[in-house]
Write a protein that holds these residues in place. Structure first.
Motif: not given
Ligand SMILES: Nc1ncnc2c1ncn2[C@@H]1O[C@H](COP(=O)(O)OP(=O)(O)OP(=O)(O)O)[C@@H](O)[C@H]1O
Ligand SMILES: CC(=O)N[C@H]1[C@@H]2OC[C@@H](O2)[C@@H](O)[C@@H]1O[C@H](C)C(=O)O
Length: 405
Positions: A23, A25-26, A192, A194, A196, A225, A237-238, A240-241, A332, A334, A336-337
């Motif tokens: 996978m 993702g976006t 989830n 992600g 989105i 992001d 990305y930010d 740990d927020g 996903g 997020g 982790h945020n």
């Molecule tokens: N430690 C962290 N602190 C804040 N944000 C984080 C952290 N780790 C990951 N992320 C966020 O998670 C994103 C990646 O998420 P993920 O891999 O689930 O997305 P995706 O699978 O690409 O999305 P989708 O599910 O929409 O297809 C990063 O771009 C960031 O915004």
């Protein structure tokens, strides 16, 4: 008989299959690669996750995908070239993982390849009068190139069957979530976070289990992001927020962002960065005179938007703020945020939050695992009727089959 068809028939009759789920993702952070042993099929499916890795995308890979990603107008030549290139790239990444795990490709039965979504166009979102009412979505990284590159039979392009049967091509999580994670003990919300955000609602297994369905809820990390990328070049990305936690929500901007018909539309619904992108944010900032809002406050407001989107969709299912909620399991990036999780806890008071790790599914591996489950169903299973007859949850198996040679 073609030897590959004979091999497929053989695989379909085996008690278990070893499947690599892929996978991307976006968020364009990389390719998630999950080596799964799936025993049985349908409601009897059992998962053993043997290995998982995210192979990060280089800046060059991200740059190439962004040439077409979520853009209404692109070079058709570039898009044509990107499709096989991504297939070969993903094949190489699978081989790299298998080498690191000391697994021979001949010992893998199938690759389940989602490909890279480059454009999502549900009917409610696109403006093309010639195709009014038509849902469409496009994933690149053609399965023939993955099969040829890995030497492994590949199931790919899962979303087209969902569209063909009346869905929006997403979310597909419904099917795998239902088969792997339904429980007789409790109803569940699998959230989830992600690019989105989406959730799957799983009633307790039993009489009403088939009311399970999934929906997107709006932005997860995508606007966060995009904002960081624009304001802090080099960062993705930010982490740990931290910046969002240092900011304050701007209520006017939040109100303008939430004043979009997507948030009130009936469930299930899907969306993408085509809608929730820089133009949407810029319009709301212009409307509220917040174009110069500081980065921290902007991020805090966008975190609040993601959480409010989730909460609104949850309330559409469960009613008022006081109605009891099922257990919420997050996955996903997020998840982790801490800023996003904190906002979600505020918006959904009383809900018990845990990671899908508590259910035996590592949160970062979940989506790649779900595509392995879909491939397992394509080869060995049958369509499962979910969604309680909801029009956009068709009963189909999904995926196209490519073989090497
Ligand atoms: N430690 C962290 N602190 C804040 N944000 C984080 C952290 N780790 C990951 N992320 C966020 O998670 C994103 C990646 O998420 P993920 O891999 O689930 O997305 P995706 O699978 O690409 O999305 P989708 O599910 O929409 O297809 C990063 O771009 C960031 O915004
Ligand atoms: C078109 C597309 O790729 N959609 C993705 C994206 O990422 C999250 C959300 O938007 C979801 O609808 C979907 O992915 C998951 C895996 C799904 O189909 O369930």
């Amino acid at each position: 008989m073609n030897a590959a068809i004979a091999r497929l028939c053989h695989l379909a009759q085996q008690p278990s299959r070893r499947i690599v789920g892929l996978m991307s993702g976006t968020s364009l952070d990389g390719l998630d690669v999950a080596l799964c042993r799936l025993t049985g099929h349908g409601a009897a499916t059992q998962l053993a996750l043997e290995h998982f890795a995210t192979v990060p995308y280089t800046d060059d890979v991200r740059r190439r995908i962004r040439q077409v990603f979520a853009r209404e107008q692109v070079s058709l030549e570039y898009l044509t070239l990107l499709n096989p290139w991504l297939g070969r790239l993903h094949a190489g990444m699978v081989l790299e993982c298998l080498r690191a795990w000391q697994v021979a490709p001949v010992d893998v039965d199938l690759v389940a390849s989602h490909g890279q979504t480059v454009y999502h166009a549900p009917a409610h979102q696109h403006q093309q009068a010639d195709f009014a009412g038509q849902n469409a979505t496009l994933q690149l990284g053609d399965g023939d190139h993955v099969a040829q590159g890995t030497g492994i039979i590949t199931v790919s392009d899962f979303r087209q069957k969902h569209l063909a049967a009346g869905g929006e091509g997403a979310p597909l999580a419904t099917y795998g979530d239902y088969l792997l994670l339904s429980s007789p003990a409790e109803a569940r919300l699998l959230l989830n976070l992600g690019g989105i955000a989406n959730f799957t609602y799983l009633p307790r297994t039993g009489a009403d289990a088939r009311t399970a369905f999934s929906t997107d809820t709006g932005p997860g990390n995508t606007l966060l992001d995009a904002t960081i990328r624009a304001r802090r070049p080099g960062l993705h990305y930010d982490a740990d927020g931290r910046l969002a936690l240092a900011g304050r929500v701007h209520p006017g901007l939040l109100g303008a962002l939430l004043d979009h018909p997507f948030f009130a539309a009936a469930l299930p619904k899907t969306t993408g960065p085509e809608l929730f992108g820089p133009a949407y944010l810029a319009a709301a900032q212009a409307q509220t005179g917040t174009a110069a809002l500081g980065l921290e406050d902007l991020l805090a407001t966008l975190v609040e938007l993601s959480a409010a989107g989730v909460a609104r969709a949850v309330r559409q299912v469960f009613g008022s703020a006081r109605a009891p909620l099922p257990a919420v399991y997050t996955s996903g990036g997020g998840a982790h945020n801490p800023a996003l999780l904190g906002a979600l806890r505020r918006h959904l008071p009383g809900a018990a939050f845990a990671s899908t790790a508590a259910l035996g599914v590592p949160p970062d591996a979940k989506e790649a695992i779900l595509f392995a489950v879909l491939a397992n169903e394509a080869v060995a299973g049958q369509p499962v009727a979910l969604g309680a007859g909801r029009q956009r949850v068709p009963a189909v198996t999904m995926g196209k089959i490519s073989w090497p040679g």
